[in-house]
Design a protein around this motif. Structure first.
Motif, mmCIF file in Angstrom:
data_model
loop_
_atom_site.group_PDB
_atom_site.id
_atom_site.type_symbol
_atom_site.label_atom_id
_atom_site.label_comp_id
_atom_site.label_asym_id
_atom_site.label_seq_id
_atom_site.Cartn_x
_atom_site.Cartn_y
_atom_site.Cartn_z
ATOM 1 N N MET A 45 0.843 -1.206 0.000
ATOM 2 C CA MET A 45 0.000 0.000 0.000
ATOM 3 C C MET A 45 0.881 1.260 0.000
ATOM 4 O O MET A 45 0.625 2.224 -0.714
ATOM 5 N N GLU A 46 1.943 1.229 0.806
ATOM 6 C CA GLU A 46 2.820 2.407 0.873
ATOM 7 C C GLU A 46 3.612 2.602 -0.428
ATOM 8 O O GLU A 46 3.874 3.737 -0.838
ATOM 9 N N THR A 101 3.549 5.939 -2.629
ATOM 10 C CA THR A 101 4.808 6.614 -2.979
ATOM 11 C C THR A 101 4.918 6.786 -4.495
ATOM 12 O O THR A 101 5.361 7.830 -4.980
ATOM 13 N N LEU A 102 4.496 5.758 -5.234
ATOM 14 C CA LEU A 102 4.559 5.879 -6.696
ATOM 15 C C LEU A 102 3.507 6.852 -7.230
ATOM 16 O O LEU A 102 3.541 7.222 -8.396
ATOM 17 N N GLN A 103 2.584 7.249 -6.368
ATOM 18 C CA GLN A 103 1.633 8.300 -6.771
ATOM 19 C C GLN A 103 2.038 9.632 -6.148
ATOM 20 O O GLN A 103 1.234 10.537 -5.998
ATOM 21 N N TYR A 140 4.573 4.283 -11.710
ATOM 22 C CA TYR A 140 3.371 3.633 -11.154
ATOM 23 C C TYR A 140 2.750 2.713 -12.215
ATOM 24 O O TYR A 140 2.396 1.553 -11.955
ATOM 25 N N LYS A 141 2.663 3.249 -13.436
ATOM 26 C CA LYS A 141 2.107 2.470 -14.558
ATOM 27 C C LYS A 141 2.992 1.240 -14.814
ATOM 28 O O LYS A 141 2.503 0.143 -15.053
ATOM 29 N N THR A 186 -5.038 -3.878 -10.007
ATOM 30 C CA THR A 186 -5.964 -2.932 -9.356
ATOM 31 C C THR A 186 -5.762 -2.896 -7.834
ATOM 32 O O THR A 186 -6.274 -1.994 -7.174
ATOM 33 N N VAL A 187 -4.995 -3.861 -7.286
ATOM 34 C CA VAL A 187 -4.727 -3.796 -5.832
ATOM 35 C C VAL A 187 -4.037 -2.480 -5.466
ATOM 36 O O VAL A 187 -4.135 -2.025 -4.332
ATOM 37 N N LEU A 188 -3.327 -1.891 -6.435
ATOM 38 C CA LEU A 188 -2.619 -0.646 -6.118
ATOM 39 C C LEU A 188 -3.589 0.523 -5.932
ATOM 40 O O LEU A 188 -3.222 1.551 -5.358
ATOM 41 N N ASP A 189 -4.810 0.382 -6.439
ATOM 42 C CA ASP A 189 -5.825 1.431 -6.240
ATOM 43 C C ASP A 189 -6.855 1.024 -5.199
ATOM 44 O O ASP A 189 -7.432 1.865 -4.519
#
Ligand code: URA
Length: 434
Positions: free
Chosen positions: A254-255, A259-261, A306-307, A321-324
């Motif tokens: 999650m972190e 961070t990538l966002q 991030y992409k 989609t787990v990253l969102d």
């Protein structure tokens, strides 16, 4: 040759020959030397150390226990990074996508949780469906297509390191300069790299507690790299408090996403960008480190890293989609707040204690066959230097099984030091060895 004789000679501080080390490593890998004897040998090495020659031989033996992956048909320089192990250290998952998004080819071979420290592979496996056991052909195909893939030791890649790594974890023999150096460098040399950035951690949460030991470890690994024709740079970085706020596998994913966002913790972001910049520079994408830093920053801010991580997750069987949607990651069922009764400044957060507490509630392994609970861990609510009032939540334990929560809570309470005055600010990057 008798195993027990080699154990006693190492115990007594003697240098073993290449044939003797081969007898031990190859015998253990074939299953002919039992765990208890290999553990005794590791403990003897822990106390007696190894000569530089022995470390070189050990590295070769671990490396030659598997195949060397040949990436020469993929254009561009191949650059990887590796950490010697920290608490909350998820920089690989940020720096590698940044570097790949900038055009560096990154065949990343990572490790699992070791001692109180976390492992990139365990973090990735908290993503449902994510496969870290790619075949060599799959690994190469993905690196060619996406410039980045994450794998661990397989039966093909440095398998002897995989076996010894697990045994060291369960036998209290992790914190040894020769064993760490040979473990890391064997894996890295197995994947035909051109260059490597090492993040050598120092401090309470690291295996090296003193900067002089971290420097020795860094110099040893840089020398092994150089002898094998690789460009290696080592950053010695502070691990006196956990990196970022999250400790534990899914919590760290999650972190990584935050961070990538561009919404991550300052220490984690700063270190990840510096590591990515050095990868970009060693990968000869640009001629100067200053330009590389600008590119790294841009690839983070514009969302291309991030992409890139999402593409890699998808390619390795996971759901990007787990990253969102964090609810798609394994989630803890219980939470316990640790609250301070004192006000003042946070002057220390003992990273080793936080890592040990997190392991205790299931985020790491106590024996080599333990299953990790990917959902659990610790979220810090404060960092060193922060001013706090009585009643402030210091951290939160996330768990699924109540069994060790009391013990873990007692541990973490003692991890925080509160003082009347503000502590001196510490740099995250302490030294560069190249
Ligand atoms: N990382 C590794 O791969 N090996 C070690 O021994 C420590 C950290």
């Amino acid at each position: 040759m008798r195993t027990v004789d080699l154990i006693t000679r190492k115990r007594d501080g003697e240098e073993l020959s290449a044939e003797e080390l081969a007898y031990l490593v190859e015998g253990y890998t074939r299953g002919e030397i039992p765990d208890y004897q290999m553990s005794a040998f590791l403990m003897a090495t822990f106390y007696s150390g190894m000569s530089e020659k022995e470390v070189g031989v050990m590295t070769e033996l671990l490396l030659n226990s598997g195949e060397r992956v040949d990436f020469s048909d993929i254009p561009g320089l191949k650059v990887d990074k590796h950490s010697t192990g920290g608490v909350g250290d998820k920089t690989s998952l940020i720096a590698a996508p940044i570097a790949a998004a900038a055009g560096v080819t990154v065949p990343m071979i990572s490790g699992r949780a070791l001692g109180h420290t976390g492992g990139t592979l365990d973090k990735l496996e908290s993503i449902p469906g994510f496969r870290t056991n790619l075949t060599i052909d799959e690994f190469k195909a993905q690196v060619a297509k996406l410039k980045l893939a994450f794998v661990g030791q397989t039966p093909q890649i440095a398998p002897a390191d995989g076996l010894l790594y697990a045994l060291r974890d369960a036998s209290g023999t992790v914190e040894s300069i020769p064993l760490i150096a040979s473990s890391i460098m064997s894996k890295k040399l197995a994947v035909g790299l051109d260059a490597l950035i090492l993040d050598v951690k120092v401090g309470t949460g690291a295996f090296m507690k003193k900067q002089v030991d971290a420097r020795r470890l860094a110099q040893l690994m840089v020398a092994i790299g150089r002898r094998n024709g690789k460009r290696v740079q080592a950053l010695i970085t502070d691990m006196n408090q956990p990196l970022g706020y999250a400790i534990g596998n899914a919590l760290e994913i999650m972190e990584v996403s935050q961070t990538l966002q561009n919404a991550g913790p300052i220490d984690l972001t700063r270190l990840s960008i510096e590591i990515a910049a050095r990868m970009i520079h060693l990968g000869k994408i640009v001629p100067t480190i200053e330009e590389a830093r600008e590119i790294a920053q841009r690839k983070l801010v514009d969302g291309s890293a991030y992409k890139k991580l999402k593409e890699v997750i998808k390619a390795q069987g996971g759901d990007p989609t787990v990253l969102d949607k964090f609810e798609l990651l394994p989630n803890a069922t219980g939470a316990r707040d640790i609250v301070t009764t004192r006000g003042g400044y946070v002057s220390a957060v003992d990273a080793q204690v936080i890592g040990a507490a997190s392991t205790l509630i299931g985020a790491g392994r106590n024996t080599k066959d333990d299953q990790i609970d990917h959902a659990v861990g610790v979220i810090l609510e404060v960092k060193v230097g922060q001013k706090i009032d009585p009643g402030t939540i210091l951290c939160r334990l996330y768990y699924r099984d109540e069994a060790n929560v009391e013990e873990a809570a007692d541990l973490v309470e003692d991890a925080f030091r509160i003082s009347a005055s503000a502590p001196e600010e510490r740099e995250i990057i302490l030294e560069v060895v190249s």
